[in-house]
Motif scaffolding. Structure first.
Motif, PDB file in Angstrom:
ATOM      1  N   TYR A  68      -1.721  -6.721   4.834  1.00  0.00           N
ATOM      2  CA  TYR A  68      -2.387  -5.452   4.538  1.00  0.00           C
ATOM      3  C   TYR A  68      -2.813  -4.755   5.830  1.00  0.00           C
ATOM      4  O   TYR A  68      -2.582  -3.548   6.012  1.00  0.00           O
ATOM      5  CB  TYR A  68      -3.595  -5.716   3.644  1.00  0.00           C
ATOM      6  CG  TYR A  68      -4.321  -4.460   3.223  1.00  0.00           C
ATOM      7  CD1 TYR A  68      -3.953  -3.777   2.072  1.00  0.00           C
ATOM      8  CD2 TYR A  68      -5.370  -3.958   3.986  1.00  0.00           C
ATOM      9  CE1 TYR A  68      -4.606  -2.620   1.695  1.00  0.00           C
ATOM     10  CE2 TYR A  68      -6.033  -2.801   3.618  1.00  0.00           C
ATOM     11  CZ  TYR A  68      -5.648  -2.133   2.461  1.00  0.00           C
ATOM     12  OH  TYR A  68      -6.301  -0.983   2.106  1.00  0.00           O
ATOM     13  N   TYR A  69      -3.431  -5.520   6.740  1.00  0.00           N
ATOM     14  CA  TYR A  69      -3.882  -4.928   8.003  1.00  0.00           C
ATOM     15  C   TYR A  69      -2.697  -4.394   8.801  1.00  0.00           C
ATOM     16  O   TYR A  69      -2.749  -3.287   9.353  1.00  0.00           O
ATOM     17  CB  TYR A  69      -4.659  -5.958   8.826  1.00  0.00           C
ATOM     18  CG  TYR A  69      -5.179  -5.380  10.125  1.00  0.00           C
ATOM     19  CD1 TYR A  69      -6.396  -4.709  10.159  1.00  0.00           C
ATOM     20  CD2 TYR A  69      -4.442  -5.482  11.299  1.00  0.00           C
ATOM     21  CE1 TYR A  69      -6.867  -4.144  11.343  1.00  0.00           C
ATOM     22  CE2 TYR A  69      -4.903  -4.935  12.488  1.00  0.00           C
ATOM     23  CZ  TYR A  69      -6.110  -4.262  12.497  1.00  0.00           C
ATOM     24  OH  TYR A  69      -6.562  -3.708  13.662  1.00  0.00           O
ATOM     25  N   TYR A  70      -1.623  -5.177   8.863  1.00  0.00           N
ATOM     26  CA  TYR A  70      -0.440  -4.731   9.594  1.00  0.00           C
ATOM     27  C   TYR A  70       0.097  -3.424   9.014  1.00  0.00           C
ATOM     28  O   TYR A  70       0.385  -2.479   9.754  1.00  0.00           O
ATOM     29  CB  TYR A  70       0.659  -5.801   9.568  1.00  0.00           C
ATOM     30  CG  TYR A  70       1.982  -5.280  10.090  1.00  0.00           C
ATOM     31  CD1 TYR A  70       2.165  -5.080  11.451  1.00  0.00           C
ATOM     32  CD2 TYR A  70       3.014  -4.950   9.223  1.00  0.00           C
ATOM     33  CE1 TYR A  70       3.362  -4.560  11.933  1.00  0.00           C
ATOM     34  CE2 TYR A  70       4.213  -4.436   9.691  1.00  0.00           C
ATOM     35  CZ  TYR A  70       4.381  -4.237  11.048  1.00  0.00           C
ATOM     36  OH  TYR A  70       5.560  -3.712  11.522  1.00  0.00           O
ATOM     37  N   MET A  71       0.228  -3.369   7.702  1.00  0.00           N
ATOM     38  CA  MET A  71       0.817  -2.197   7.064  1.00  0.00           C
ATOM     39  C   MET A  71      -0.064  -0.958   7.204  1.00  0.00           C
ATOM     40  O   MET A  71       0.437   0.162   7.312  1.00  0.00           O
ATOM     41  CB  MET A  71       1.076  -2.486   5.576  1.00  0.00           C
ATOM     42  CG  MET A  71       2.199  -3.478   5.344  1.00  0.00           C
ATOM     43  SD  MET A  71       3.800  -2.807   5.872  1.00  0.00           S
ATOM     44  CE  MET A  71       4.855  -4.239   5.576  1.00  0.00           C
ATOM     45  N   LYS A  72      -1.384  -1.163   7.204  1.00  0.00           N
ATOM     46  CA  LYS A  72      -2.297  -0.022   7.230  1.00  0.00           C
ATOM     47  C   LYS A  72      -2.756   0.371   8.637  1.00  0.00           C
ATOM     48  O   LYS A  72      -3.054   1.534   8.892  1.00  0.00           O
ATOM     49  CB  LYS A  72      -3.524  -0.334   6.362  1.00  0.00           C
ATOM     50  CG  LYS A  72      -3.199  -0.543   4.888  1.00  0.00           C
ATOM     51  CD  LYS A  72      -2.587   0.711   4.277  1.00  0.00           C
ATOM     52  CE  LYS A  72      -2.242   0.521   2.824  1.00  0.00           C
ATOM     53  NZ  LYS A  72      -1.625   1.725   2.229  1.00  0.00           N
ATOM     54  N   GLN A  73      -2.806  -0.627   9.535  1.00  0.00           N
ATOM     55  CA  GLN A  73      -3.396  -0.363  10.845  1.00  0.00           C
ATOM     56  C   GLN A  73      -2.438  -0.550  12.021  1.00  0.00           C
ATOM     57  O   GLN A  73      -2.679  -0.022  13.106  1.00  0.00           O
ATOM     58  CB  GLN A  73      -4.610  -1.284  11.069  1.00  0.00           C
ATOM     59  CG  GLN A  73      -5.633  -1.272   9.957  1.00  0.00           C
ATOM     60  CD  GLN A  73      -6.528  -0.058   9.995  1.00  0.00           C
ATOM     61  OE1 GLN A  73      -6.605   0.626  11.005  1.00  0.00           O
ATOM     62  NE2 GLN A  73      -7.211   0.223   8.896  1.00  0.00           N
ATOM     63  N   ALA A  74      -1.368  -1.323  11.834  1.00  0.00           N
ATOM     64  CA  ALA A  74      -0.558  -1.704  12.997  1.00  0.00           C
ATOM     65  C   ALA A  74       0.941  -1.602  12.738  1.00  0.00           C
ATOM     66  O   ALA A  74       1.733  -2.299  13.362  1.00  0.00           O
ATOM     67  CB  ALA A  74      -0.919  -3.137  13.406  1.00  0.00           C
TER      68      ALA A  74
END
Length: 526
Positions: A68-74
């Motif tokens: 989730y973090y990768y897809m939304k932030q990185a």
């Protein structure tokens, strides 16, 4: 030429669902999960023999906060899962249904970054009618000279679950028919020594008895493929999160569970006769990663994103006044719980409607503590769902409640229990919905289909032919979970923000949330 024998080893992973590191994000407890452990095992097998095929069967990179973090932030950075599969020397990856959850852009980027093929013979470009991801299959001649063909196929049921905008350019052909057609073509053109099908789908029947284990919707066609398609040596499966190894109609099958806790292995012994290799025997295994140390090189490839994910997860975001923890998930499904009430509150406010439907997705959900962090939110809302407002009739609502009521059974002691259809062969607790904005009673003593004994809206009986606006997640709005009454109904509104973000925004707006229930529904046995 003198006859001689050799062997090849096929290793299959499936349904990794974003797990790289050997721990659980909700609790930080160590766990037998993740690509790190799998990497250690796969490398050890490679040291023993160079004649190895390693295939991922789909649903690789959705399901953890890291994803989730990768897809939304990185997302501008290289996909860590592709980098790790490179490090592990994967030969191919099959497209799973969850690969589409974040839309086509990150999937295309992952494919462009990959040095191995993404396979799916039955997902077509709806303009050219050719396989959208390029290669439907690949050929590998192993060091011992054995020529192996691997065909990739994906459950064609995806349009029943996925947001239409995420799959707008795609056509999903029947997986069984596509397999049959491509197997015939591959044998004719390529003449492989070993024919492998990697199918992101599972078995619709018991693999020993052939008895149906689910409604024959076409979501899973593994048994039919084994019984009716000639020319397959090995069928690699997934999607159902089961641990299976065996033989159906002479075809070796494996399904390696989920999250990387186990791996599927098929060992094939072959004999050379003149110019051809012929299969002598095949062995199938499901091997646990219990006790195996995670490969540090693999973990290091994702560590930067992981450390940022962990910092993000530990950010306090709000407080709960009262008790919103779930001690018993079954109890939370038969008596209204403050956590479910809260999810309804978020959905209704985001959508601007008064009727809401939602589910308690899994047995691992524990609700929210008094001090809430992002870790608590993503651990409880585990899917990247958005919200949809449908216009449906009172009759549709009644039918949906009857579908939900079929989740329950009455056991021999006369007590409520879970209908085995929702636990076997795959847990489907997420297909039982609870509603807000209407008042209803489900009497489980009554036959399935006749369990809704009271149904009110604003204190009056719900009108069968009247239209109502209802907010639910995009999976359910598309008819997912056999809620066919919702398919192709008018969409009034789509909220294009993930539910985890909506929940976080709700805390940022209100700071403190009161745990409360209005007790608008009951599940009873009389």
């Amino acid at each position: 030429m003198k006859n001689h024998t050799t062997s090849i080893t096929i290793l299959e992973t499936s349904d990794i669902h974003g797990h790289i590191f050997p721990y659980l994000y909700g609790t930080k407890e160590k766990a037998t999960v993740g690509l790190g452990k799998l990497a250690t095992f796969i490398k050890s097998v490679r040291k023993q023999t160079g004649n190895v095929l390693v295939i991922d069967n789909g649903d690789l990179y959705q399901g953890t906060p890291l994803t989730y973090y990768y897809m939304k932030q990185a997302r501008h950075l290289p996909n860590p899962f592709v980098s790790i599969l490179h490090e592990m020397n994967y030969d191919a990856a099959v497209i799973g249904n969850h690969e589409f959850n974040y839309g086509m852009e990150p999937l295309r980027k992952a494919q462009q970054d990959a040095e191995f093929p993404f396979l799916s013979a039955n997902i077509l470009d709806n303009r050219t009618k050719k396989p959208y991801f390029g290669l439907p299959y690949f050929i590998k001649v192993l060091p011992n000279g054995v020529k192996a063909a691997v065909l990739g196929v994906t459950t064609h049921y995806i349009p029943n679950w996925e947001k239409p905008s995420h799959i707008a350019d795609l056509e999903f052909k029947d997986a069984f028919t596509s397999t049959q057609n491509w197997i015939s073509y591959i044998h004719k053109v390529e003449k492989p020594d070993v024919m492998i099908v990697s199918y992101h789908g599972g078995f619709e029947r018991d693999i020993q008895t052939g008895s149906p284990t689910e409604r024959q919707t076409g979501e899973n066609q593994g048994y039919k493929i084994c019984q009716e398609v000639k020319g397959i040596d090995v069928l690699l499966t997934g999607h159902q999160h089961r641990k299976l190894a065996g033989t159906i109609n002479g075809i070796s099958i494996v399904q390696p569970g989920m999250y990387g806790g186990t791996i599927g292995q098929v060992t094939i012994k072959l004999q050379r006769n003149k110019q051809r290799w012929t299969v002598l025997n095949k062995e199938t295994q499901i091997i646990s990663m219990e006790g195996i140390e995670a490969d540090k090189n693999v973990l290091s490839l994702a560590w930067d994103i992981e450390s940022k994910t962990q910092s993000w997860l530990d950010q306090p975001i709000g407080t709960i006044e009262g008790n919103m923890l779930i001690e018993d998930t079954f109890e939370a499904r038969i008596r209204e719980h403050p956590f479910i009430e809260f999810i309804h509150r978020v959905q209704k406010e985001a959508a601007g409607v008064s009727i809401s439907a939602t589910a308690l997705f899994s047995e691992s959900q524990r609700g929210l503590p008094n001090m809430v962090t992002m870790r608590d939110i993503v651990s409880n809302y585990i899917y990247p769902n958005t919200l949809t407002v449908l216009e449906i009739t009172g009759r549709d609502i009644r039918l949906a409640l009857e579908r939900s009521a079929s989740y329950f059974a009455v056991n021999q002691a006369g007590l409520l229990s879970v209908n085995p259809n929702f636990t076997t062969p795959k847990p489907q607790h997420y297909n039982y919905d609870m509603w807000e904005g209407i008042d209803y009673v489900l009497n489980i003593s009554h036959p399935i289909g006749k369990r809704v004994t009271s149904l009110l809206f604003n204190g009056e009986p719900l009108q069968e032919n009247k239209h109502y606006q209802v907010v639910m997640n995009n999976y359910r709005a598309g008819g997912g979970g056999e809620y066919t009454m919702f398919k192709n109904k008018p969409i009034i509104k789509e909220i294009q923000i993930d539910m985890t973000e909506l929940i976080a925004d709700h805390f940022l707006k209100y700071k403190t949330i009161k745990a409360a229930c209005n007790h608008n529904w009951k599940v009873i046995v009389d």
